[in-house]
Design an enzyme around this catalytic site. Sequence first.
Site, mmCIF file in Angstrom:
data_model
loop_
_atom_site.group_PDB
_atom_site.id
_atom_site.type_symbol
_atom_site.label_atom_id
_atom_site.label_comp_id
_atom_site.label_asym_id
_atom_site.label_seq_id
_atom_site.Cartn_x
_atom_site.Cartn_y
_atom_site.Cartn_z
ATOM 1 N N HIS A 123 -43.963 -9.219 -72.561
ATOM 2 C CA HIS A 123 -44.506 -9.359 -71.199
ATOM 3 C C HIS A 123 -44.499 -10.812 -70.700
ATOM 4 O O HIS A 123 -44.081 -11.083 -69.582
ATOM 5 C CB HIS A 123 -45.935 -8.787 -71.173
ATOM 6 C CG HIS A 123 -46.387 -8.377 -69.809
ATOM 7 N ND1 HIS A 123 -47.313 -7.390 -69.592
ATOM 8 C CD2 HIS A 123 -46.055 -8.824 -68.579
ATOM 9 C CE1 HIS A 123 -47.514 -7.237 -68.294
ATOM 10 N NE2 HIS A 123 -46.765 -8.107 -67.658
ATOM 11 N N TYR A 159 -51.785 -2.656 -67.979
ATOM 12 C CA TYR A 159 -52.011 -1.890 -66.745
ATOM 13 C C TYR A 159 -52.966 -0.724 -67.015
ATOM 14 O O TYR A 159 -53.339 0.016 -66.120
ATOM 15 C CB TYR A 159 -50.708 -1.331 -66.145
ATOM 16 C CG TYR A 159 -49.628 -2.352 -65.872
ATOM 17 C CD1 TYR A 159 -49.907 -3.715 -65.838
ATOM 18 C CD2 TYR A 159 -48.307 -1.960 -65.657
ATOM 19 C CE1 TYR A 159 -48.912 -4.649 -65.599
ATOM 20 C CE2 TYR A 159 -47.305 -2.890 -65.414
ATOM 21 C CZ TYR A 159 -47.616 -4.230 -65.396
ATOM 22 O OH TYR A 159 -46.614 -5.147 -65.164
HETATM 23 N N1 LIG Z 1 -43.716 -8.509 -65.767
HETATM 24 C C1 LIG Z 1 -44.751 -8.985 -65.103
HETATM 25 O O1 LIG Z 1 -45.337 -10.014 -65.465
HETATM 26 C C2 LIG Z 1 -45.228 -8.261 -63.888
HETATM 27 C C3 LIG Z 1 -46.171 -8.871 -63.035
HETATM 28 C C4 LIG Z 1 -46.568 -8.183 -61.902
HETATM 29 C C5 LIG Z 1 -46.065 -6.915 -61.627
HETATM 30 N N2 LIG Z 1 -45.170 -6.325 -62.494
HETATM 31 C C6 LIG Z 1 -44.586 -4.988 -62.219
HETATM 32 O O2 LIG Z 1 -44.026 -5.004 -60.905
HETATM 33 C C7 LIG Z 1 -44.564 -3.921 -60.166
HETATM 34 C C8 LIG Z 1 -44.566 -4.216 -58.686
HETATM 35 O O3 LIG Z 1 -45.362 -5.347 -58.376
HETATM 36 P P1 LIG Z 1 -46.812 -5.259 -57.715
HETATM 37 O O4 LIG Z 1 -47.490 -3.995 -58.109
HETATM 38 O O5 LIG Z 1 -47.497 -6.544 -58.052
HETATM 39 O O6 LIG Z 1 -46.594 -5.259 -56.165
HETATM 40 P P2 LIG Z 1 -45.444 -4.929 -55.099
HETATM 41 O O7 LIG Z 1 -44.582 -3.839 -55.589
HETATM 42 O O8 LIG Z 1 -44.850 -6.209 -54.677
HETATM 43 O O9 LIG Z 1 -46.341 -4.425 -53.879
HETATM 44 C C9 LIG Z 1 -47.136 -3.275 -53.973
HETATM 45 C C10 LIG Z 1 -47.879 -3.123 -52.653
HETATM 46 O O10 LIG Z 1 -46.932 -2.842 -51.602
HETATM 47 C C11 LIG Z 1 -47.303 -1.634 -50.941
HETATM 48 N N3 LIG Z 1 -46.069 -0.936 -50.591
HETATM 49 C C12 LIG Z 1 -45.152 -0.406 -51.434
HETATM 50 N N4 LIG Z 1 -44.128 0.131 -50.751
HETATM 51 C C13 LIG Z 1 -44.391 -0.069 -49.447
HETATM 52 C C14 LIG Z 1 -43.717 0.260 -48.262
HETATM 53 N N5 LIG Z 1 -42.530 0.895 -48.288
HETATM 54 N N6 LIG Z 1 -44.299 -0.069 -47.075
HETATM 55 C C15 LIG Z 1 -45.480 -0.719 -47.041
HETATM 56 N N7 LIG Z 1 -46.176 -1.067 -48.131
HETATM 57 C C16 LIG Z 1 -45.642 -0.748 -49.350
HETATM 58 C C17 LIG Z 1 -48.140 -0.861 -51.939
HETATM 59 O O11 LIG Z 1 -49.053 -0.014 -51.263
HETATM 60 P P3 LIG Z 1 -49.022 1.598 -51.450
HETATM 61 O O12 LIG Z 1 -49.281 1.876 -52.887
HETATM 62 O O13 LIG Z 1 -50.084 2.051 -50.541
HETATM 63 O O14 LIG Z 1 -47.651 2.040 -51.012
HETATM 64 C C18 LIG Z 1 -48.870 -1.996 -52.666
HETATM 65 O O15 LIG Z 1 -49.997 -2.415 -51.944
HETATM 66 C C19 LIG Z 1 -45.948 -3.741 -60.775
HETATM 67 O O16 LIG Z 1 -46.590 -2.567 -60.357
HETATM 68 C C20 LIG Z 1 -45.605 -3.837 -62.233
HETATM 69 O O17 LIG Z 1 -45.042 -2.620 -62.688
HETATM 70 C C21 LIG Z 1 -44.734 -6.990 -63.615
#
Ligand SMILES: NC(=O)c1ccc[n+]([C@@H]2O[C@H](COP(=O)([O-])OP(=O)(O)OC[C@H]3O[C@@H](n4cnc5c(N)ncnc54)[C@H](OP(=O)(O)O)[C@@H]3O)[C@@H](O)[C@H]2O)c1
Length: 284
Positions: A110, A52
């Site tokens: 990961h 990240y």
């Molecule tokens: N282990 C793995 O392989 C793996 C893979 C992918 C992700 N991850 C982890 O999981 C975390 C979360 O997943 P992600 O970043 O892919 O996406 P996510 O959390 O599913 O979605 C993030 C999106 O949702 C929006 N959002 C968040 N809260 C909201 C709300 N209350 N209302 C409306 N929109 C909202 C955010 O915009 P705003 O910022 O504008 O609020 C952003 O565009 C990652 O950041 C990472 O730490 C791990």
Amino acid sequence: MTTDHNIFRLNDNSMLPLIGLGTVGIQGDKGIFEILSALNMGYRLIDTSTNYDNEGIVGEAVRRSALLREEILISAKLPGSYHEYDKAFLSIQESLHRTGLKYFDKYLIHWPNPKDGKYVEAWKALVDAQKLGLIKTIGVSNFEPSHLDDIITETGVTPATNQVERHPYFNNNRMIEENKKRGILTEAWSPFGRGYLNDVLQNATIKEIADKYEKTPAQIIVNWNYQAGVFTIPKSSNPKHQKDNINSINFELTEEDINTIDSLDKGEAGRVEGQNPNEYHEYV
Ligand SMILES: NC(=O)c1ccc[n+]([C@@H]2O[C@H](COP(=O)([O-])OP(=O)(O)OC[C@H]3O[C@@H](n4cnc5c(N)ncnc54)[C@H](OP(=O)(O)O)[C@@H]3O)[C@@H](O)[C@H]2O)c1
């Protein structure tokens, strides 16, 4: 606001709060303030990873926060190019130096990258790094049942958590059950389908349920995870969204509503980027 920071008990007896802050895309000086906003709002776990590209600012936010180091949980991850035992050890040390922290509260492999066949070696490095105090809780991410069984059989050490993809279009209830059978807590990544990659937060069925409880779709999804015993890490840079996401368990979804959300599952086609861990390999 959920002020109880001890919601989920892990198999090593440590505790996790209701949610952590996901940090994909949280970077640079602006990112420090986004993390500080979450910490000030009551978040106590930050989920980061070498790929990240933000370990530096995660450590900086910890230092600038008024909270004590021991009040904040930092969860980091081992990248795919470092599964060999010695490399894994060095990677953990380098991540610690990038953050400027002395230890990680939680550290995960990961991706299993199964074709490389080195995730058991990587797991042995995590087990030893834990013994040396570099990591408190050890876990994995994107591990399928056979990968879990391999590391448990080879080392006798069961991961505390397995962080897997889970959102209404890919609910991964199968892996929640597989994890539970082994005493592993499930963490959900991309709980909102990463926002721009699909329309989970705009889904009409979820909106209808949200309207009924006078909540937002995001709050419904966090609660759906909580009621399934799943820790989740929604990413948000927006203080209003951060607040909504952490303020989401002061109501109870009915079994019927949970079943309705579960029925939105699209199977393999629902994955945000088609990353089946048996096939997908990730390297940094
Ligand atoms: N282990 C793995 O392989 C793996 C893979 C992918 C992700 N991850 C982890 O999981 C975390 C979360 O997943 P992600 O970043 O892919 O996406 P996510 O959390 O599913 O979605 C993030 C999106 O949702 C929006 N959002 C968040 N809260 C909201 C709300 N209350 N209302 C409306 N929109 C909202 C955010 O915009 P705003 O910022 O504008 O609020 C952003 O565009 C990652 O950041 C990472 O730490 C791990």
